[in-house]
Design a protein around this motif. Structure first.
Motif, short mmCIF file in Angstrom:
data_model
loop_
_atom_site.label_atom_id
_atom_site.label_comp_id
_atom_site.label_asym_id
_atom_site.label_seq_id
_atom_site.Cartn_x
_atom_site.Cartn_y
_atom_site.Cartn_z
N PHE A 192 0.82 -1.40 -0.10
CA PHE A 192 -0.10 0.06 -0.05
C PHE A 192 0.74 1.29 -0.10
N GLY A 231 0.63 5.81 1.12
CA GLY A 231 -0.17 6.65 1.86
C GLY A 231 0.21 8.15 1.40
N TYR A 246 -6.61 12.26 3.07
CA TYR A 246 -5.80 11.02 2.95
C TYR A 246 -6.07 10.05 1.76
N ARG A 250 -5.19 6.05 0.04
CA ARG A 250 -4.93 5.21 0.52
C ARG A 250 -4.71 4.14 -0.93
N TYR A 303 -2.59 12.79 12.70
CA TYR A 303 -2.78 11.30 13.04
C TYR A 303 -2.59 10.79 14.53
N LYS A 308 6.56 -1.23 1.70
CA LYS A 308 5.49 -0.83 2.46
C LYS A 308 4.31 -1.96 2.14
N TYR A 368 2.97 -3.79 8.98
CA TYR A 368 2.12 -3.01 9.98
C TYR A 368 1.53 -4.00 10.76
N THR A 381 4.10 10.35 6.37
CA THR A 381 2.80 11.40 5.46
C THR A 381 1.68 11.55 6.52
N ALA A 382 1.33 10.45 7.24
CA ALA A 382 0.05 10.66 8.05
C ALA A 382 0.50 11.41 9.38
C1 COI Z 1 1.62 7.03 6.45
O1 COI Z 1 2.30 7.74 7.03
O2 COI Z 1 1.09 7.26 5.32
C2 COI Z 1 1.16 5.61 6.66
O3 COI Z 1 1.45 4.67 5.82
C3 COI Z 1 1.11 5.22 8.46
C4 COI Z 1 -0.10 4.61 8.26
C5 COI Z 1 0.29 3.08 8.62
C6 COI Z 1 -0.96 5.23 9.21
#
Ligand code: COI
Length: 362
Positions: A74, A76, A141, A143, A173, A201, A206, A308-309
């Motif tokens: 994934f 973000g 955000y 994803r 976050y 990633k 996670y 990022t988050a």
């Molecule tokens: C992000 O910072 O975009 C991440 O992927 C962290 C996420 C697991 C909340």
């Protein structure tokens, strides 16, 4: 091959008043927009079925490989609304490139950069009303993710892969009132090893971190600080979902070198901006012991985490089974704040985008 993601508009979007209520207090990762982008991959057809549709559940065969062997990756990233109403992405090309590298590590097919960008832009345009007006750091955000959807129980690269992007209006976050976080040094769990999936990633990294996060919370900390081994002779890796940085009294901005950690977009951004703040960027292995000694004797003046988050989040303290350390005076550091203001300033169009990092969407 066209990378267009045609829009089939949702017949039942969230009513405007309900959307406004969500945008007034979105939290993080709890609310989703009206649409999603998606595409399918098979060895015969390559990437096909590109579309933006109403957001909807997947229908998966119980034998789908992802449910058994976690072939999933994934990304973000965020869409930002500027004061004039326009909407922008921040360095999405880097996410696209990392998505390709992550997919390669998990035996998934590469999604071309053009498809990645087109899917995101098509979704943001479809759901532009969901991009919050920023009062502090609200954003949309995004994803993007990809998983092995083939019903097959053998372990090999999947012959059917699903790609999708969903979007979620978001605030910061961390809901911490203290202006920063504390980190628990896990001596029970590591995140990655040489040759493992640490730089990818992928969801598994996670998922495997949840037990460590629970351990951190049990010790009164917000996040985990991962080392590359299970004793204090090990080297610093990452802080939970973020990269870690130290500011030293010699004017260095030190961060662990790449290898088994995530090549963060915010990490790279902060390194590129360091010299604007008279900081020398340094990427090298960071012994945990050096971090502890530096915090104790004041040669490490600030610690922060970047992602990022989480954007740039001050680290106020570090705790392990053997020690409890407060970074400087336990308040967010000046350089940390300045770097954070600069990064957010570029993202929200308040500060000059000297590196050409913004991409206009609307
Ligand atoms: C992000 O910072 O975009 C991440 O992927 C962290 C996420 C697991 C909340």
């Amino acid at each position: 091959m066209s990378s267009a993601f045609p829009l089939l508009r949702s017949a039942s979007p969230v009513p405007e008043a309900e959307r406004a209520a969500v945008l007034a207090a979105p939290g993080f990762g709890r609310h989703f927009t009206d649409h999603m982008a998606s595409a399918l991959w098979t060895p015969q057809a390559g990437w096909h079925n590109r579309q933006v549709t109403a957001v909807r559940p997947f229908s998966l065969h119980p034998a789908s490989s992802v449910l058994h062997y976690a072939q999933e990756v994934f990304e973000g990233l965020k869409a930002y609304r500027h004061a004039d109403g326009s909407i922008w992405l921040f360095r999405p090309e880097r996410n696209a490139q990392r998505f390709i590298r992550s997919a390669g590590r998990m035996g998934l097919p590469p999604l071309p950069e053009d498809d990645f960008l087109a899917s995101i832009e098509a979704l943001v345009r479809a759901d532009e009303a969901w991009v919050p007006v920023a009062t502090t750091q609200e954003s949309l955000y995004l994803r993007p993710f990809m998983f092995a959807s083939e019903p097959f129980l053998g372990v090999r690269p999947a012959e059917q892969v699903t790609y999708a992007v969903i979007a979620s209006p978001a605030q910061s976050y961390f809901a911490s009132a203290r202006g920063g976080v504390t980190l628990w040094v896990s001596t029970a769990y590591t995140r990655a090893g040489q040759g493992g999936t640490g730089a990818a990633k992928c969801g598994g990294n996670y998922g495997a971190g949840v037990a460590a996060q629970v351990e951190a919370e049990r010790h009164g900390c917000d996040q985990v600080l991962y080392l590359d081994g299970l004793d204090e002779e090990a080297f610093v890796e990452e802080a939970g979902t973020m990269n870690l940085f130290l500011v030293t009294s010699r004017g260095e901005l030190v961060t662990p070198a790449l290898g088994t950690i995530l090549d963060g977009v915010t990490r790279d951004t902060v390194l590129a901006l360091a010299t604007e703040f008279d900081l020398t960027p340094v990427e090298r292995p960071v012994p945990f012991r050096e971090l502890c000694v530096g915090i104790a004797d004041g040669t490490v003046t600030e610690v922060f985490a970047a992602g990022t988050a989480a954007v740039i989040t001050p680290v106020l303290g570090i705790k392990s089974t053997r020690r409890t350390l407060t970074v400087a005076d336990g308040e967010p550091g000046k350089q940390t704040q300045a770097l954070r203001d600069r990064v957010l300033g570029i993202q929200y169009g308040r500060s000059e985008d000297t590196h050409g990092w913004l991409r206009h969407v609307r």
